[in-house]
Design a protein around this motif. Structure first.
Motif, PDB file in Angstrom:
ATOM      1  N   UNK A 324       0.792  -1.281  -0.031  1.00 45.07           N
ATOM      2  CA  UNK A 324       0.002  -0.108  -0.085  1.00 45.07           C
ATOM      3  C   UNK A 324       0.810   1.139   0.011  1.00 45.07           C
ATOM      4  N   UNK A 325       0.344   2.631  -0.284  1.00 43.55           N
ATOM      5  CA  UNK A 325       1.181   3.488  -0.560  1.00 43.55           C
ATOM      6  C   UNK A 325       1.454   3.905   1.086  1.00 43.55           C
ATOM      7  N   UNK A 326       2.723   4.800   0.974  1.00 47.50           N
ATOM      8  CA  UNK A 326       3.242   5.177   2.185  1.00 47.50           C
ATOM      9  C   UNK A 326       2.435   6.089   3.025  1.00 47.50           C
ATOM     10  N   UNK A 327       2.737   6.411   4.321  1.00 50.50           N
ATOM     11  CA  UNK A 327       2.127   7.218   5.288  1.00 50.50           C
ATOM     12  C   UNK A 327       3.023   7.932   6.020  1.00 50.50           C
ATOM     13  N   UNK A 328       2.742   9.221   6.593  1.00 50.40           N
ATOM     14  CA  UNK A 328       3.713   9.921   7.199  1.00 50.40           C
ATOM     15  C   UNK A 328       3.765   9.251   8.632  1.00 50.40           C
ATOM     16  N   UNK A 329       5.125   9.443   9.369  1.00 50.90           N
ATOM     17  CA  UNK A 329       5.293   8.831  10.524  1.00 50.90           C
ATOM     18  C   UNK A 329       4.376   8.891  11.510  1.00 50.90           C
ATOM     19  N   UNK A 330       4.022   7.684  12.420  1.00 50.37           N
ATOM     20  CA  UNK A 330       3.007   7.655  13.213  1.00 50.37           C
ATOM     21  C   UNK A 330       2.430   6.351  13.677  1.00 50.37           C
ATOM     22  N   UNK A 331       1.613   6.236  14.539  1.00 47.10           N
ATOM     23  CA  UNK A 331       1.126   4.918  14.897  1.00 47.10           C
ATOM     24  C   UNK A 331      -0.179   4.771  14.406  1.00 47.10           C
ATOM     25  N   UNK A 332      -0.455   3.617  13.609  1.00 50.36           N
ATOM     26  CA  UNK A 332      -1.481   3.243  12.545  1.00 50.36           C
ATOM     27  C   UNK A 332      -2.043   1.997  12.928  1.00 50.36           C
ATOM     28  N   UNK A 333      -3.171   1.606  12.458  1.00 49.83           N
ATOM     29  CA  UNK A 333      -3.737   0.138  12.832  1.00 49.83           C
ATOM     30  C   UNK A 333      -4.260  -0.291  11.435  1.00 49.83           C
ATOM     31  N   UNK A 334      -3.731  -1.820  11.402  1.00 51.32           N
ATOM     32  CA  UNK A 334      -4.358  -2.591  10.356  1.00 51.32           C
ATOM     33  C   UNK A 334      -5.169  -3.736  10.434  1.00 51.32           C
ATOM     34  N   UNK A 335      -6.223  -3.870   9.718  1.00 50.37           N
ATOM     35  CA  UNK A 335      -7.209  -4.788   9.986  1.00 50.37           C
ATOM     36  C   UNK A 335      -7.100  -5.799   8.781  1.00 50.37           C
ATOM     37  N   UNK A 336      -6.968  -7.094   9.073  1.00 46.43           N
ATOM     38  CA  UNK A 336      -6.779  -8.277   8.060  1.00 46.43           C
ATOM     39  C   UNK A 336      -7.957  -9.104   8.197  1.00 46.43           C
ATOM     40  N   UNK A 337      -8.541  -9.420   6.953  1.00 41.63           N
ATOM     41  CA  UNK A 337      -9.884 -10.611   7.081  1.00 41.63           C
ATOM     42  C   UNK A 337      -9.692 -11.522   5.831  1.00 41.63           C
TER      43      UNK A 337
END
Length: 365
Positions: A324-337
């Motif tokens: 996936x495309x990059x994002x700025x520095x930080x904390x994120x969440x990923x959901x997998x299904x």
């Protein structure tokens, strides 16, 4: 509508047993009604002035409740009132978050979204390839619209006589995810429709999708129960043995076409992400899902919050690896299904991950 039986448990990824099969349900009344308990000081005239849509509605109420023109109504008596005669007022949904390409259409006017903006009946929400928007209602229910979807705010009303709220979102194409706060009163309603189906709830978490090219709808239930129904049309009458509706239990989903609702099936179990604690330091985000033999595909969603209400990207495909495309520095969440062979999205698993950009720009002098 009161269904006969809910779907019962079955192994993940396998068709439910006969007991879990979609079941026929009773038809809704031709004219929805509201009951009202008469209070001291009420008169038919005062009720008409305060709550009915027109003075001529009074005669219809008299006939329905068999009240002679010269009779008074007694405190404690229950009146039957056709819903179509009752006054209501519009309510709104608020834009809670959005990202990417999102357009709001009202009539011929198209505008970009704004966090905090109130949306009323008739607003059409369109999301692009990486567009996402979440709406919040007055009771903290939320409606999240992922990418490449078109959803119309079909009904947002409060009935004056009993303060019941009526909420309906029409999925014209794509997907909708709803988290509905349990309703304290028995007459409020929350529905997500497609051109061929209705999904009605009292408080739950569920997803609805619709493909206009195949006229195929899908409902998946994460929590609570969902009444999932179709209606026959002149061009697609119901088959004699085709069930018109089913009560879907948590962890179940069903596909519907114009001729009826298919068999309820258990949603696939949540897959696991490989090396979930690995910081994402490359230019692009990469995720690998542990393969599941029962899965026909996988979906990955990235958001700014653990509930994935503030989505920023998503992808799905047959292979378990995603970029996936990059994002700025930080904390994120990923959901997998995992996705089954009907395209139903299974139970999800959510991970937090750190996005750390190590690249240094500029040149030494």
């Amino acid at each position: 509508l009161v269904p006969a039986h809910p779907a019962t448990a079955a192994p993940a990824g396998r068709p439910a047993s006969t007991a879990a099969k979609a079941v026929s349900t009773t038809k809704a009344p031709a004219e929805p009604e509201v009951t009202y308990s008469v209070k001291a000081g009420d008169t038919l005239y005062s009720l008409t002035q305060s709550y009915l849509t027109a003075p001529r509605s009074l005669e219809r109420v008299r006939r329905l409740n068999r009240i002679p023109a010269s009779s008074l109504i007694i405190a404690g008596r229950t009146l039957r009132l056709p819903r179509s005669l009752l006054r209501d007022e519009p309510i709104t949904a608020r834009v809670d978050s959005f990202s990417g390409e999102v357009v709001l259409r009202s009539g011929t006017t198209a505008t970009p979204p704004r966090v905090g903006a109130d949306l009323g009946e008739g607003t059409v929400i369109e999301t692009g390839r990486r567009g996402f928007v979440s709406l919040r209602l007055a009771d903290d229910s939320t409606v999240t619209i992922p990418s490449q979807s078109t959803v119309r705010v079909a009904r947002l009303r409060r009935v004056l006589i009993n303060q019941a709220v009526e909420r309906e979102f029409a999925t014209l194409g794509g997907r909708v995810r709803a988290r509905v706060t349990p309703m304290a009163d028995p007459v409020s309603s929350f529905r997500v429709t497609t051109p061929i189906t209705v999904s009605a709830v009292r408080g739950t978490e569920f997803r609805v999708s619709y493909d206009p090219q195949t006229a195929r709808a899908l409902t998946e239930v994460e929590e609570g129960k969902v009444q999932f129904e179709t209606e026959a049309t002149p061009t697609a009458p119901a088959a004699a043995d085709a069930p018109r509706g089913a009560l879907l239990a948590p962890g179940f989903g069903a596909v519907a076409g114009r001729t009826g609702v298919g068999q309820a099936r258990a949603l696939l179990d949540a897959p696991r992400l490989v090396d979930p604690e690995r910081p994402q330091t490359a230019a692009d985000l990469t995720f690998t899902v542990a393969p599941d033999a029962a899965a026909a595909g996988y979906r990955v969603q990235v958001g700014r919050d653990a509930g994935l209400l503030d989505l920023v990207d998503e992808a799905n495909g047959a292979e378990p690896s995603f970029t996936l495309a990059g994002l700025p520095t930080g904390t994120y969440f990923v959901r997998v299904a995992a996705l089954d062979d009907q395209g139903a999205e299974g139970r999800g698993r959510t991970y937090a991950f750190d996005r750390v950009l190590n690249a240094v720009s500029g040149a030494a002098t």
